[in-house]
Design a protein around this motif. Structure first.
Motif, PDB file in Angstrom:
ATOM      1  N   SER A  89      15.073   2.957   1.974  1.00  0.00           N
ATOM      2  CA  SER A  89      14.545   1.655   2.397  1.00  0.00           C
ATOM      3  C   SER A  89      15.387   0.503   1.881  1.00  0.00           C
ATOM      4  N   ASP A 137       8.464   5.792  -2.400  1.00  0.00           N
ATOM      5  CA  ASP A 137       7.956   5.154  -3.617  1.00  0.00           C
ATOM      6  C   ASP A 137       8.765   5.583  -4.848  1.00  0.00           C
ATOM      7  N   ASN A 147       8.191  -7.174  -3.192  1.00  0.00           N
ATOM      8  CA  ASN A 147       7.254  -6.251  -2.556  1.00  0.00           C
ATOM      9  C   ASN A 147       6.736  -6.873  -1.262  1.00  0.00           C
ATOM     10  N   ARG A 148       6.886  -6.153  -0.158  1.00  0.00           N
ATOM     11  CA  ARG A 148       6.509  -6.701   1.146  1.00  0.00           C
ATOM     12  C   ARG A 148       4.992  -6.814   1.316  1.00  0.00           C
ATOM     13  N   ASN A 149       4.236  -5.953   0.680  1.00  0.00           N
ATOM     14  CA  ASN A 149       2.780  -6.024   0.780  1.00  0.00           C
ATOM     15  C   ASN A 149       2.171  -7.017  -0.197  1.00  0.00           C
ATOM     16  N   ASN A 168       3.891   1.942  -5.048  1.00  0.00           N
ATOM     17  CA  ASN A 168       3.759   1.965  -3.595  1.00  0.00           C
ATOM     18  C   ASN A 168       5.152   1.987  -2.968  1.00  0.00           C
ATOM     19  N   SER A 169       5.214   2.065  -1.668  1.00  0.00           N
ATOM     20  CA  SER A 169       6.504   2.246  -0.986  1.00  0.00           C
ATOM     21  C   SER A 169       6.983   0.981  -0.277  1.00  0.00           C
ATOM     22  N   PHE A 170       6.557  -0.186  -0.751  1.00  0.00           N
ATOM     23  CA  PHE A 170       6.897  -1.441  -0.074  1.00  0.00           C
ATOM     24  C   PHE A 170       7.873  -2.309  -0.876  1.00  0.00           C
ATOM     25  N   TYR A 171       8.515  -1.712  -1.863  1.00  0.00           N
ATOM     26  CA  TYR A 171       9.446  -2.479  -2.700  1.00  0.00           C
ATOM     27  C   TYR A 171      10.815  -2.618  -2.039  1.00  0.00           C
ATOM     28  N   TYR A 172      11.509  -3.672  -2.406  1.00  0.00           N
ATOM     29  CA  TYR A 172      12.900  -3.878  -2.007  1.00  0.00           C
ATOM     30  C   TYR A 172      13.631  -4.552  -3.176  1.00  0.00           C
TER      31      TYR A 172
END
Length: 512
Positions: free
Chosen positions: A470, A485, A220-222, A203-207
């Motif tokens: 991101s 992602d 992961n923000r989610n 997914n595209s919510f990683y940091y």
């Protein structure tokens, strides 16, 4: 044989005129090539490691001087002055290339036209040849006019020396301006990073949560309880579900941060900090109710730097949390310097650099970053190359007491990452002579020293997906970025730190 003798005799008789015509053609052709692609010529000068700061002035000056010298060469009455001008120009061009080849950290693009097809070595030989032709033509001209040969060569020597001094002076002054007092002209490095691998994320919510010698860690923000470990080769991944000892809190913004051998799971709105050992799902509460915070940087297993809001002034301030200290929490209101409202104008990002003990705070809306030691003493206040020294924001107070931005602010610095003595900052502002087309498909990363005021250079981070970067992480050998992602790894063509030359920073640049 007779024909050859006739040709030689003709050349000897009209040598000065032939050389003058050749030089005039050369300068007219060079000026015309630059004029029809003037914007590209200015960009090439802006990327020059010798003349970057003076690209605007020099781009016009070179064209004017080339045309003027060509005109002087074409008329018998001014032919001698044209030859002197040719000696001056060719000396400047030749010595410029000599400095590029001998002292420059990188080799820029060449000029336009046919000359662009030459390598810098061939270009140097080409210039020396025409310089010698001009000098010999002056000798022949002086001999034909029965002028004082020694006086002529004295003039030639002074012209050559003067132009060498001018080029050296421009080089020294330009280097100082570009590295210390940049007027917002970026210097793009020649392929400082090369993409070496990528990993498709689910997914595209990683940091980035951190890194050590063998792994990088992703939050992961989610899915805030998820800690993902990826090997530096981007081949193996492991996922760990963090299980805090108490989840009965009104969480709003959970984040995870890794500083080996521990990970830290926290939410400054509660406020609570948990700590767990890497590989272990269980995390224990180590701080609860000590201090509210909006950002946190781990100093060691019991000490933290944090950004919070003052309950008295409502300004953002930097503070420290020491679990064993008395008092536990200390504030340092002088670190963030208020310009407008003390909140939006000092907004930015607090980070700890990899493999370094210092902290960095990068302002979002002004051209400055602050380097701090572990005791939160300010070591350096350094500037980025753009000219936005005052945050361009407008605020309004609402009837319910809230303080809001009334207009969109001008963002200067977006993301930042640090390692050793270098900080990498993704900028949101376009510099002079830059391509709008490139900005549509890429982000610009600027590199600075953190031990002194010095701009190292910039490079583009391109993406095909149309999505923004991101997050970014810098290690000693690699630059990691997350775009959508996709996790990408780039290796530096020159290490950030030379172990054989400890203490000296490197420029991430390789000579071709």
């Amino acid at each position: 044989m007779l024909l050859i003798m006739i040709v030689i005799k003709y050349i000897r008789k009209y040598f000065v005129q032939i050389v003058s015509a050749l030089l005039a053609f050369l300068f007219i052709y060079a000026a015309f090539s630059k004029a029809i692609e003037f914007e590209a010529f200015q960009v090439q000068l802006a990327q020059s490691p010798l003349l970057s700061a003076y690209a605007g002035f020099i781009s016009y000056a070179v064209l004017i001087v080339e045309v003027l010298v060509a005109v002087l060469l074409l008329f018998p009455k001014t032919n001698r002055q044209g030859l002197y001008g040719s000696v001056g120009l060719m000396t400047a061009f030749t010595f410029y290339i000599y400095l590029i080849l001998l002292f420059s950290d990188f080799i820029p693009c060449s000029c336009g036209g046919i000359l662009e097809k030459m390598g810098w070595g061939e270009h140097l030989i080409f210039n020396i040849f025409f310089l010698l032709l001009a000098v010999v033509a002056l000798y022949v001209h002086a001999k034909a006019k029965q002028n004082n040969i020694k006086r002529e060569f004295k003039y030639v020597s002074w012209i050559m020396l003067t132009n060498i001094v001018i080029v050296v002076g421009l080089f020294v002054a330009s280097e100082h301006i570009m590295k210390v007092e940049n007027s917002f002209i970026r210097r793009f490095l020649q392929y400082p990073i090369i993409e070496e691998g990528s990993l498709k994320l689910d997914n595209s919510f990683y940091y980035f949560a951190g890194a050590d010698n063998d792994h990088i860690y992703l939050g992961n923000r989610n899915f805030p309880q998820l800690l993902t470990t990826v090997d530096t080769g981007l081949e193996q991944t492991d996922k760990l579900k963090i299980l805090p000892d108490n989840l009965a809190h009104p969480f709003k913004k959970i984040e995870v941060q890794v500083k080996s051998p521990f990970y830290y799971f926290y939410d400054g709105t509660v406020p609570v900090i948990y700590r767990g050992k890497l590989g272990d799902t269980k995390a224990q509460t180590i701080s609860f109710g000590d201090a509210y915070f909006t950002q946190l940087a781990v100093l060691d297993s019991s000490k933290f730097a944090l950004r919070t809001q003052s309950s008295q002034t409502k300004d953002l301030v930097i503070g420290s949390l020491d679990l064993y200290g008395k008092p536990k929490v200390s504030f340092f209101p002088a670190i963030l310097e208020k310009q407008v409202d003390g909140f939006f104008d000092v907004d930015g990002k607090l980070i700890g650099g990899e493999n370094m003990g210092n902290l960095i705070y990068t302002y979002s809306y002004r051209n400055q970053f602050i380097v701090l030691d572990k005791n939160l003493e300010v070591l350096q206040r350094l500037n980025t190359i753009d000219t936005t020294s005052i945050a361009k924001i407008s605020t309004a107070s609402l009837s319910d007491g809230q303080h809001k931005l009334s207009t969109p602010p001008l963002r200067v610095n977006s993301k930042s990452a640090a390692n050793k003595n270098f900080i990498f900052i993704i900028s949101d502002l376009m510099g002079k002579y830059e391509s709008q087309e490139a900005w549509k498909n890429a982000k610009v990363v600027d590199i600075y020293r953190m031990d002194r005021q010095e701009y190292v250079g910039s490079f583009y981070l391109y993406n095909d997906s149309g999505k923004s970067v991101s997050d970014m992480l810098v290690t000693e050998k690699y630059l990691y970025v997350i775009i959508g992602d996709k996790l990408q790894r780039f290796y530096f063509r020159k290490p950030l730190y030379d172990k054989n030359n400890a203490g000296e920073a490197e420029n991430l640049i390789v000579k071709e």
